[in-house]
Design a protein around this motif. Structure first.
Motif, mmCIF file in Angstrom:
data_model
loop_
_atom_site.group_PDB
_atom_site.id
_atom_site.type_symbol
_atom_site.label_atom_id
_atom_site.label_comp_id
_atom_site.label_asym_id
_atom_site.label_seq_id
_atom_site.Cartn_x
_atom_site.Cartn_y
_atom_site.Cartn_z
ATOM 1 N N GLY A 5 -4.108 55.576 10.721
ATOM 2 C CA GLY A 5 -3.084 55.636 9.705
ATOM 3 C C GLY A 5 -3.598 55.306 8.322
ATOM 4 N N ASP A 6 -4.677 54.520 8.242
ATOM 5 C CA ASP A 6 -5.277 54.177 6.953
ATOM 6 C C ASP A 6 -6.311 55.195 6.501
ATOM 7 O OD1 ASP A 6 -3.774 51.840 6.760
ATOM 8 O OD2 ASP A 6 -5.245 50.700 7.935
ATOM 9 N N HIS A 7 -6.879 55.919 7.452
ATOM 10 C CA HIS A 7 -7.908 56.916 7.134
ATOM 11 C C HIS A 7 -7.530 58.216 7.847
ATOM 12 C CE1 HIS A 7 -10.492 53.768 5.398
ATOM 13 N NE2 HIS A 7 -10.122 53.023 6.442
ATOM 14 N N TRP A 8 -6.879 59.109 7.114
ATOM 15 C CA TRP A 8 -6.236 60.274 7.709
ATOM 16 C C TRP A 8 -7.224 61.242 8.342
ATOM 17 C CZ3 TRP A 8 -2.587 61.360 2.942
ATOM 18 C CH2 TRP A 8 -1.655 60.320 2.862
ATOM 19 N N LEU A 9 -8.425 61.346 7.787
ATOM 20 C CA LEU A 9 -9.426 62.261 8.332
ATOM 21 C C LEU A 9 -10.660 61.526 8.853
ATOM 22 C CD1 LEU A 9 -9.301 65.188 5.717
ATOM 23 C CD2 LEU A 9 -8.174 65.048 7.954
ATOM 24 N N GLY A 10 -10.548 60.230 9.014
ATOM 25 C CA GLY A 10 -11.685 59.455 9.481
ATOM 26 C C GLY A 10 -12.520 58.929 8.333
ATOM 27 N N VAL A 11 -13.692 58.400 8.679
ATOM 28 C CA VAL A 11 -14.561 57.797 7.677
ATOM 29 C C VAL A 11 -15.947 58.431 7.758
ATOM 30 C CG1 VAL A 11 -13.314 55.612 7.645
ATOM 31 C CG2 VAL A 11 -15.224 55.922 9.235
ATOM 32 N N GLU A 12 -16.698 58.219 6.713
ATOM 33 C CA GLU A 12 -18.053 58.744 6.610
ATOM 34 C C GLU A 12 -19.020 57.900 7.432
ATOM 35 O OE1 GLU A 12 -20.298 60.400 2.738
ATOM 36 O OE2 GLU A 12 -20.116 58.228 2.801
ATOM 37 N N GLY A 51 -14.135 54.200 16.754
ATOM 38 C CA GLY A 51 -12.876 54.814 17.141
ATOM 39 C C GLY A 51 -13.048 56.284 17.475
ATOM 40 N N SER A 52 -11.948 56.896 17.901
ATOM 41 C CA SER A 52 -11.971 58.292 18.308
ATOM 42 C C SER A 52 -11.833 59.211 17.105
ATOM 43 C CB SER A 52 -10.843 58.576 19.305
ATOM 44 O OG SER A 52 -9.578 58.280 18.727
ATOM 45 N N LEU A 53 -12.385 60.424 17.237
ATOM 46 C CA LEU A 53 -12.277 61.466 16.211
ATOM 47 C C LEU A 53 -12.781 61.009 14.851
ATOM 48 C CD1 LEU A 53 -8.759 62.922 17.117
ATOM 49 C CD2 LEU A 53 -11.002 63.774 17.821
ATOM 50 N N GLY A 54 -13.891 60.275 14.880
ATOM 51 C CA GLY A 54 -14.505 59.862 13.622
ATOM 52 C C GLY A 54 -13.768 58.777 12.886
ATOM 53 N N GLY A 55 -12.975 57.981 13.579
ATOM 54 C CA GLY A 55 -12.278 56.873 12.934
ATOM 55 C C GLY A 55 -10.958 57.243 12.303
ATOM 56 N N ILE A 56 -10.328 58.331 12.788
ATOM 57 C CA ILE A 56 -9.023 58.721 12.235
ATOM 58 C C ILE A 56 -7.979 57.663 12.577
ATOM 59 C CG2 ILE A 56 -7.147 60.410 12.416
ATOM 60 C CD1 ILE A 56 -9.197 62.558 12.793
ATOM 61 N N TYR A 104 -23.944 66.206 12.916
ATOM 62 C CA TYR A 104 -23.073 67.217 13.497
ATOM 63 C C TYR A 104 -22.752 66.970 14.962
ATOM 64 C CZ TYR A 104 -27.416 69.235 15.317
ATOM 65 O OH TYR A 104 -28.623 69.426 15.948
ATOM 66 N N GLN A 105 -23.540 66.132 15.636
ATOM 67 C CA GLN A 105 -23.247 65.804 17.031
ATOM 68 C C GLN A 105 -22.479 64.491 17.150
ATOM 69 O OE1 GLN A 105 -27.062 65.897 19.046
ATOM 70 N NE2 GLN A 105 -26.837 68.060 19.582
ATOM 71 N N ALA A 106 -22.919 63.461 16.426
ATOM 72 C CA ALA A 106 -22.266 62.156 16.528
ATOM 73 C C ALA A 106 -20.922 62.131 15.808
ATOM 74 C CB ALA A 106 -23.185 61.068 15.963
ATOM 75 N N ALA A 107 -20.821 62.824 14.672
ATOM 76 C CA ALA A 107 -19.571 62.838 13.893
ATOM 77 C C ALA A 107 -19.354 64.253 13.354
ATOM 78 C CB ALA A 107 -19.636 61.820 12.756
ATOM 79 N N PRO A 108 -18.945 65.205 14.204
ATOM 80 C CA PRO A 108 -18.854 66.612 13.781
ATOM 81 C C PRO A 108 -17.860 66.849 12.657
ATOM 82 C CG PRO A 108 -17.824 66.281 15.934
ATOM 83 C CD PRO A 108 -18.559 65.019 15.609
ATOM 84 N N GLN A 109 -16.812 66.023 12.544
ATOM 85 C CA GLN A 109 -15.835 66.261 11.497
ATOM 86 C C GLN A 109 -16.435 66.057 10.111
ATOM 87 O OE1 GLN A 109 -16.006 63.430 13.092
ATOM 88 N NE2 GLN A 109 -15.986 61.891 11.503
#
Length: 329
Positions: A88-95, A81-86, A277-282
């Motif tokens: 409604g279930d994962h507010w800041l994405g996933v690891e 998904g976009s923005l690291g998987g953000i 830091y490139q693939a999942a910067p968040q």
């Protein structure tokens, strides 16, 4: 003022209430906008850390559950998904690789980072004040012994000693408690020096001499007369120690000897994020940003407390401001 001097005052003489000092402190602190904003940020961070179980329950996640379906194994574990998987279930994405919820790990990491830093600061203050006061009030032999011990502690490289101690302790010992103890037991030297120097200054004041002539014991003089006078420098330095200890804990966790997985810590999260830091910067920016904001807020608050407790001292944040205004005028 010393009770010994108060007792000798003429009848009807007024004595300022003890609460006046606290009122003056709050009045001076309220004039510093940067310190007030920093205090609000620190209070919010502490509230988030304390309410971590409630916040993660509201999100419906926890910091340790793996979600392999939310990462793309064909791409090395990049979140789907976009923005690291953000979502409604994962507010800041996933690891990356594990799919663990980043919001849950971030708020639980705040508990560890702030808790370790505060506990280490308490240990440093307790040991430093006891050693400093004992050295200043003790005999010449006691003073020399404790002063040389303090010099050794100050000269010890904190990171190297912490790395050595943390690497030899059994892994079943609670790691956050161990990290706080190690940082506290190694880092009390500077506050002991400050306490000793301030105690030696206070010993020569009239109200302390009056208490001594009244027959008070050394312990009573220290408790009633010296400790209140030590409050301002000790509180000021303690406020500045907290952000330093947060940085030390993060560095130890980053080096792999601090808090161990799966316990979340901002430093431990940065350890695993350095290759993403490139693939999942968040995954890198979130704990790094949290560390930056926390350390900055605590530093500004510590500076504000220093100025409020000692109004004669100009804030480091305003150095040069007066000269610029004069030049413009």
């Amino acid at each position: 003022m010393s009770e010994a001097l108060v007792a000798t005052q003429a009848p009807g003489a007024s004595v300022a209430p003890g609460a006046s000092g606290a009122r003056q402190f709050w009045r001076r602190l309220r004039t510093q906008r940067a310190a007030l904003v920093a205090a609000a940020v620190v209070a919010l961070l502490v509230l988030v850390a304390l309410a971590a179980p409630l916040l993660t329950a509201l999100e419906g996640q926890d910091p340790t559950t793996y979600h392999p379906a939310l990462v793309d194994s064909a791409r090395g574990g990049v979140p789907v998904g976009s923005l690291g998987g953000i979502s409604g279930d994962h507010w800041l994405g996933v690891e990356p690789q594990t799919g663990r919820d980043l919001f849950a790990r971030l708020v639980y990491g705040a508990r560890v980072s702030l808790g370790v830093a505060l506990a280490a600061t308490v240990v440093q203050v307790l040991i430093g004040v006891v050693v400093g006061v004992t050295a200043a009030l003790g005999s010449q032999w006691v003073d020399q012994l404790l002063s040389r011990l303090t010099d050794i502690i100050v000269a010890l490289p904190l990171m190297i000693m912490a790395l050595a101690l943390l690497s030899i302790v059994p892994s079943d010992f609670p790691r956050p408690v161990l990290v706080a103890l190690v940082i506290g037991l190694i880092g009390w030297g500077t506050i002991a020096k400050i306490t000793r120097a301030q105690t030696l200054t206070l010993k020569g004041l009239d109200y302390v001499s009056a208490a001594r002539l009244s027959g008070w014991s050394t312990w009573r003089i220290a408790r009633r007369e010296l400790l209140p006078g030590l409050a301002a420098p000790v509180i000021t330095y303690a406020a500045l120690l907290v952000p330093i200890n947060i940085t030390v804990e993060a560095a130890l966790s980053f080096l792999g000897v601090g808090v161990k997985p799966p316990t979340p810590s901002w430093g431990q999260m940065l350890t695993a994020a350095d290759v993403w830091y490139q693939a999942a910067p968040q995954y890198l920016l979130l704990p790094a940003g949290a560390l930056f904001v926390t350390v900055l807020a605590l530093t500004l608050l510590g500076d504000g407390i220093r100025v409020a407790l000692d109004p004669r001292a100009a804030s480091r944040l305003r150095v040069g401001t007066g000269r610029k205004r004069e030049a413009k005028a």
